[in-house]
Design a protein around this motif. Structure first.
Motif, short mmCIF file in Angstrom:
data_model
loop_
_atom_site.label_atom_id
_atom_site.label_comp_id
_atom_site.label_asym_id
_atom_site.label_seq_id
_atom_site.Cartn_x
_atom_site.Cartn_y
_atom_site.Cartn_z
N VAL A 154 0.85 -1.18 0.00
CA VAL A 154 0.00 0.00 0.00
C VAL A 154 0.89 1.23 0.00
CG1 VAL A 154 -1.91 1.19 1.13
CG2 VAL A 154 -1.68 -1.30 1.37
N ALA A 155 0.70 2.10 -0.99
CA ALA A 155 1.52 3.30 -1.10
C ALA A 155 1.29 4.20 0.12
CB ALA A 155 1.19 4.05 -2.38
N PRO A 156 2.36 4.71 0.73
CA PRO A 156 2.21 5.56 1.91
C PRO A 156 1.94 7.01 1.57
CG PRO A 156 4.53 5.23 1.46
CD PRO A 156 3.77 4.40 0.44
N ASN A 157 1.58 7.76 2.58
CA ASN A 157 1.40 9.20 2.48
C ASN A 157 2.79 9.84 2.39
OD1 ASN A 157 1.07 11.96 3.10
ND2 ASN A 157 -0.61 11.59 4.52
N ILE A 158 3.07 10.54 1.28
CA ILE A 158 4.34 11.27 1.16
C ILE A 158 4.08 12.76 0.96
CG2 ILE A 158 5.62 9.28 0.31
CD1 ILE A 158 5.54 10.66 -2.51
N SER A 159 2.92 13.21 1.43
CA SER A 159 2.62 14.64 1.39
C SER A 159 3.47 15.35 2.45
CB SER A 159 1.13 14.88 1.66
OG SER A 159 0.86 14.80 3.06
N PRO A 160 3.54 16.69 2.41
CA PRO A 160 4.34 17.39 3.42
C PRO A 160 3.67 17.53 4.79
CG PRO A 160 3.45 18.95 1.84
CD PRO A 160 3.11 17.59 1.32
N ASP A 161 2.65 16.75 5.05
CA ASP A 161 2.06 16.75 6.39
C ASP A 161 3.13 16.33 7.40
OD1 ASP A 161 -0.77 16.69 7.92
OD2 ASP A 161 0.52 15.09 8.69
N PRO A 162 3.34 17.10 8.46
CA PRO A 162 4.44 16.79 9.39
C PRO A 162 4.19 15.56 10.26
CG PRO A 162 3.18 18.67 10.18
CD PRO A 162 2.66 18.36 8.81
N ALA A 163 2.93 15.17 10.42
CA ALA A 163 2.63 14.03 11.28
C ALA A 163 2.46 12.74 10.49
CB ALA A 163 1.37 14.31 12.10
N GLN A 164 1.67 12.77 9.43
CA GLN A 164 1.37 11.56 8.67
C GLN A 164 2.20 11.43 7.39
OE1 GLN A 164 -0.38 9.32 10.02
NE2 GLN A 164 -1.33 10.50 11.66
N GLY A 165 2.74 12.52 6.91
CA GLY A 165 3.54 12.48 5.69
C GLY A 165 5.02 12.60 5.96
N ILE A 166 5.72 13.29 5.07
CA ILE A 166 7.17 13.40 5.19
C ILE A 166 7.60 14.84 5.48
CG2 ILE A 166 7.51 11.42 3.67
CD1 ILE A 166 8.30 13.39 1.45
N GLY A 167 6.67 15.66 5.92
CA GLY A 167 6.99 17.06 6.17
C GLY A 167 8.03 17.28 7.25
N GLY A 168 8.15 16.33 8.16
CA GLY A 168 9.12 16.46 9.23
C GLY A 168 10.47 15.83 8.93
N TRP A 169 10.63 15.28 7.74
CA TRP A 169 11.89 14.61 7.42
C TRP A 169 12.97 15.62 7.04
CZ3 TRP A 169 10.99 9.75 3.86
CH2 TRP A 169 10.07 8.87 4.48
N SER A 170 14.19 15.33 7.45
CA SER A 170 15.34 16.10 6.97
C SER A 170 15.67 15.65 5.55
CB SER A 170 16.54 15.87 7.88
OG SER A 170 17.01 14.53 7.73
N PHE A 171 16.51 16.42 4.88
CA PHE A 171 16.90 16.01 3.53
C PHE A 171 17.70 14.71 3.57
CE2 PHE A 171 20.01 16.30 -0.10
CZ PHE A 171 19.13 15.76 -1.02
N ALA A 172 18.52 14.53 4.58
CA ALA A 172 19.29 13.29 4.69
C ALA A 172 18.36 12.09 4.82
CB ALA A 172 20.25 13.35 5.88
N GLN A 173 17.29 12.23 5.60
CA GLN A 173 16.33 11.14 5.75
C GLN A 173 15.60 10.87 4.44
OE1 GLN A 173 14.16 12.90 9.06
NE2 GLN A 173 15.01 11.40 10.49
N PHE A 174 15.23 11.94 3.73
CA PHE A 174 14.54 11.77 2.46
C PHE A 174 15.45 11.09 1.44
CE2 PHE A 174 13.38 13.40 -1.78
CZ PHE A 174 12.06 12.99 -1.84
N ALA A 175 16.68 11.55 1.33
CA ALA A 175 17.62 10.96 0.37
C ALA A 175 17.92 9.51 0.73
CB ALA A 175 18.90 11.79 0.32
#
Length: 295
Positions: free
Chosen positions: A82-103
């Motif tokens: 199931v594809a996850p939420n990768i929107s910039p929502d800081p709680a449910q998406g990836i909005g709280g990720w650093s660039f190192a975490q994203f990369a």
């Protein structure tokens, strides 16, 4: 007795070594230091990579496709993902990720929590992308609408639910070498970059072995549909006999030389390609014409 201790010691050393080699390897902050993203260029990376095709909500159309809430289900022989939420929502998406975490997620398949991602997320292809393109993609994703929808768990049974085993899979199949090496023209090299790295065309068009690794010896030679319905076509010159101009027209309009419309997942692919510069679609066509024929 002494021989037994030696064997036991070797087994322990081998086990520790195997665990070390297969352990998740996220990128450090130092590895991405100084890299900043350009959201304008990141939009092109976004469309080339087909992010919305997988991560938009089921049935989304129009502007709603830019709300990357996740939820689409992908059935495979190893389970349903199931594809996850990768929107910039800081709680449910990836909005709280650093660039190192994203990369680390995109290019190494490692979550911010230090777990291996399943390779249904095509990080084996994205590993070939430039770090700058990954930074630009993150900058663009940060501009999209957030969604509070929680990501849903995958439905994967034993033994495929043992994520630690994915480290061994990566050692076997997740390299950064080009599937089609050789001296290419700048146009063909650009097409290879888009097709093999960003658009991850080989993930669908190349057959896999029993462990789910791509059979690079039959690169782009067609494969069974992971859902079990139908077959994804061979797009090497052995079967795809269209001219480069006809391939470019198909990627632009969605119509074959016989005026048949694209179907299935290719509908989304053509929509994505329509956002790219004309030169990029021509580059993909040039790359496809250079592929080794797979009979």
């Amino acid at each position: 007795m002494r021989f037994g201790r030696i064997i036991l010691g070797l087994l322990v050393i081998g086990g520790v070594g195997g665990w070390f080699l297969a352990s998740p390897r996220p990128l450090s902050d130092a590895a991405v230091a100084g890299v900043t993203g350009d959201a304008g260029h990141g939009e092109q990376v976004f469309w080339a990579a087909g992010c919305a095709s997988c991560h938009m909500a089921p049935g989304a159309t129009g502007e709603a496709q830019l709300v990357l809430a996740g939820g689409q289900r992908f059935a495979t022989a190893f389970g349903t993902f199931v594809a996850p939420n990768i929107s910039p929502d800081p709680a449910q998406g990836i909005g709280g990720w650093s660039f190192a975490q994203f990369a680390s997620a995109v290019q190494s398949g490692v979550s911010p929590g230090g777990e291996h991602y399943y390779p249904v997320f095509p990080y084996a292809a994205y590993a070939k992308a430039t770090l700058q393109d990954v930074a630009d993609l993150k900058a663009y994703l940060d501009t999209l609408p957030p969604s509070p929808a929680p990501s849903q768990p995958h439905q994967v049974a034993f033994p495929f639910n043992i994520r630690a085993s994915l480290g061994g899979w990566k050692l076997l199949f997740a390299g950064s070498d080009w599937a089609m090496p050789g001296n290419l023209t700048p146009t063909e090299a650009r097409g290879r970059y888009i097709a093999e790295a960003l658009a991850h065309c080989g993930e669908c068009h190349t057959p896999r072995n029993a462990l789910g690794g791509l059979d690079v010896s039959r690169w782009m030679g067609g494969a069974p549909n992971p859902s079990g319905q139908g077959r994804i076509p061979n797009v090497t010159p052995a079967k795809l006999t269209w001219s480069a101009e006809e391939i470019e027209t198909y990627l632009t309009s969605g119509f074959t030389p016989d005026y048949e419309p694209a179907g299935g997942e290719m509908v989304h692919v053509v929509e994505n390609m329509g956002h790219l510069p004309e030169a990029d679609r021509a580059a993909i066509a040039a790359y496809l014409k250079r592929l080794a024929p797979v009979e």
